[in-house]
Scaffold this motif. Structure first.
Motif, PDB file in Angstrom:
ATOM      1  N   SER A 158      28.910  21.322  54.740  1.00 12.32           N
ATOM      2  CA  SER A 158      28.634  20.379  53.657  1.00 12.32           C
ATOM      3  C   SER A 158      29.920  19.794  53.098  1.00 12.32           C
ATOM      4  O   SER A 158      29.913  18.727  52.484  1.00 12.32           O
ATOM      5  N   GLY A 159      31.019  20.520  53.264  1.00 15.65           N
ATOM      6  CA  GLY A 159      32.279  20.130  52.645  1.00 15.65           C
ATOM      7  C   GLY A 159      32.426  20.654  51.227  1.00 15.65           C
ATOM      8  O   GLY A 159      33.473  20.476  50.603  1.00 15.65           O
ATOM      9  N   PHE A 160      31.387  21.322  50.712  1.00 17.65           N
ATOM     10  CA  PHE A 160      31.403  21.808  49.332  1.00 17.65           C
ATOM     11  C   PHE A 160      31.660  23.305  49.240  1.00 17.65           C
ATOM     12  O   PHE A 160      31.844  23.832  48.142  1.00 17.65           O
ATOM     13  N   ASN A 161      31.656  23.999  50.355  1.00 19.93           N
ATOM     14  CA  ASN A 161      31.811  25.460  50.341  1.00 19.93           C
ATOM     15  C   ASN A 161      33.007  25.910  51.170  1.00 19.93           C
ATOM     16  O   ASN A 161      32.998  26.981  51.760  1.00 19.93           O
ATOM     17  N   GLY A 162      34.034  25.068  51.207  1.00 15.13           N
ATOM     18  CA  GLY A 162      35.227  25.378  51.971  1.00 15.13           C
ATOM     19  C   GLY A 162      35.186  24.776  53.364  1.00 15.13           C
ATOM     20  O   GLY A 162      34.105  24.557  53.919  1.00 15.13           O
ATOM     21  N   ASN A 163      36.354  24.467  53.904  1.00 16.76           N
ATOM     22  CA  ASN A 163      36.472  23.870  55.234  1.00 16.76           C
ATOM     23  C   ASN A 163      37.254  24.801  56.158  1.00 16.76           C
ATOM     24  O   ASN A 163      38.139  25.526  55.718  1.00 16.76           O
ATOM     25  N   GLU A 184      22.561  17.601  69.384  1.00 16.81           N
ATOM     26  CA  GLU A 184      23.814  16.928  69.085  1.00 16.81           C
ATOM     27  C   GLU A 184      24.508  17.639  67.918  1.00 16.81           C
ATOM     28  O   GLU A 184      23.887  18.409  67.181  1.00 16.81           O
ATOM     29  N   ILE A 185      25.791  17.375  67.773  1.00 12.54           N
ATOM     30  CA  ILE A 185      26.583  18.042  66.744  1.00 12.54           C
ATOM     31  C   ILE A 185      27.208  17.002  65.819  1.00 12.54           C
ATOM     32  O   ILE A 185      27.781  16.014  66.271  1.00 12.54           O
ATOM     33  N   LYS A 186      27.082  17.264  64.518  1.00 12.78           N
ATOM     34  CA  LYS A 186      27.774  16.461  63.517  1.00 12.78           C
ATOM     35  C   LYS A 186      28.848  17.329  62.869  1.00 12.78           C
ATOM     36  O   LYS A 186      28.575  18.450  62.439  1.00 12.78           O
ATOM     37  N   ALA A 187      30.063  16.819  62.809  1.00 15.17           N
ATOM     38  CA  ALA A 187      31.161  17.510  62.139  1.00 15.17           C
ATOM     39  C   ALA A 187      31.390  16.877  60.775  1.00 15.17           C
ATOM     40  O   ALA A 187      31.372  15.650  60.639  1.00 15.17           O
ATOM     41  N   ALA A 188      31.602  17.711  59.778  1.00  9.36           N
ATOM     42  CA  ALA A 188      31.864  17.219  58.421  1.00  9.36           C
ATOM     43  C   ALA A 188      32.661  18.280  57.672  1.00  9.36           C
ATOM     44  O   ALA A 188      32.710  19.440  58.075  1.00  9.36           O
ATOM     45  N   GLY A 189      33.292  17.849  56.588  1.00  7.41           N
ATOM     46  CA  GLY A 189      34.090  18.768  55.794  1.00  7.41           C
ATOM     47  C   GLY A 189      35.543  18.743  56.218  1.00  7.41           C
ATOM     48  O   GLY A 189      35.929  19.406  57.171  1.00  7.41           O
ATOM     49  N   GLY A 190      36.346  17.938  55.538  1.00  2.37           N
ATOM     50  CA  GLY A 190      37.774  17.866  55.848  1.00  2.37           C
ATOM     51  C   GLY A 190      38.124  17.032  57.061  1.00  2.37           C
ATOM     52  O   GLY A 190      39.259  17.076  57.542  1.00  2.37           O
TER      53      GLY A 190
END
Length: 240
Positions: A158-163, A184-190
């Protein structure tokens, strides 16, 4: 070599700031239009506004469910998802049941995903497993439940609980791909620079959630411009 237009189609330009005003969101949508990203990701409160502001574009509107804790009930997630679709959301990014993952109650994780996928129907469902909070076994189990539960994507964070730092992120992507081979893969957070984007795409990521989409595109264009001139004309370092 990827083109700027192709790179933009990987990016889901994100603004999940719960203090953002309508005026600030409109400025965000204007920025998204400049680059013609694949999608914008907004809070449920701004789904209707996003749909209106982007009606003359091909950009998708994505919103989040049970965000960012992943500790809600299945019933509440289903209700949130249905409401978001009714308001115009094209895709849903849902938090997985994090307490159930930590308890290794993967049956509950799967049933949660099945219920929300059934609620959204043909709309794309991405499930955020929040890798920064998980052990290797938990990442593997959660990814497998995304596969078994019928999600369309497994999403890293989520980008809200650490990267995760770079090598941990690369290892997480390997685990996700191994245990959800048909998703499929989605990358997020940092994910905030073109060099990192280039690496995660090479690792098999097909969508990238980032609030730095405009920066990534500008860096990419700088790299491409730098490659067009002769070595004698280059005046600055390349970004990659």
């Amino acid at each position: 070599m990827i083109t700027a237009e192709e790179l933009a189609q990987y990016i889901e330009f994100t603004n999940l700031d719960n203090t953002a005003t309508e005026e600030q969101m409109k400025a965000f949508f204007d920025k998204a239009k400049e680059y013609n990203f694949y999608a914008v990701v907004v809070l449920p409160h701004y789904v209707k506004l996003a749909k209106e502001e982007l009606k003359d574009t091909d950009m998708k509107v994505v919103t989040v469910v049970d965000f960012p804790l992943g500790a809600g009930t299945t019933e509440s997630k289903v209700a949130e998802a249905k409401d978001a679709i009714k308001n115009g959301a094209d895709e849903i990014d849902m938090m997985a049941n994090i307490p159930a993952i930590k308890e290794h109650n993967f049956k509950a994780v799967k049933e949660d995903i099945i219920a929300v996928k059934e609620a959204v129907g043909d709309h794309i469902l991405k499930v955020i497993i929040e890798n920064a909070l998980l052990t290797v076994d938990e990442k593997a189990g959660a990814s497998a439940m995304c596969e078994a539960g019928g999600a369309d994507f497994v999403k890293t964070s989520s980008g809200f609980n650490g990267n995760e730092h770079f090598y941990a992120l690369m290892e997480s992507l390997r685990i996700m791909k191994k245990n959800a081979p048909h998703k499929e893969i989605k990358a997020a957070g940092g994910i905030n620079n073109y060099k990192l984007v280039n690496n995660v795409i090479a690792a098999g990521v097909t969508k990238i959630g980032t609030s730095s989409g405009h920066i990534i595109m500008d860096q990419f264009n700088h790299v491409m411009d730098n490659q067009k001139v002769s070595p004698e004309q280059k005046t600055g370092p390349r970004l990659i």
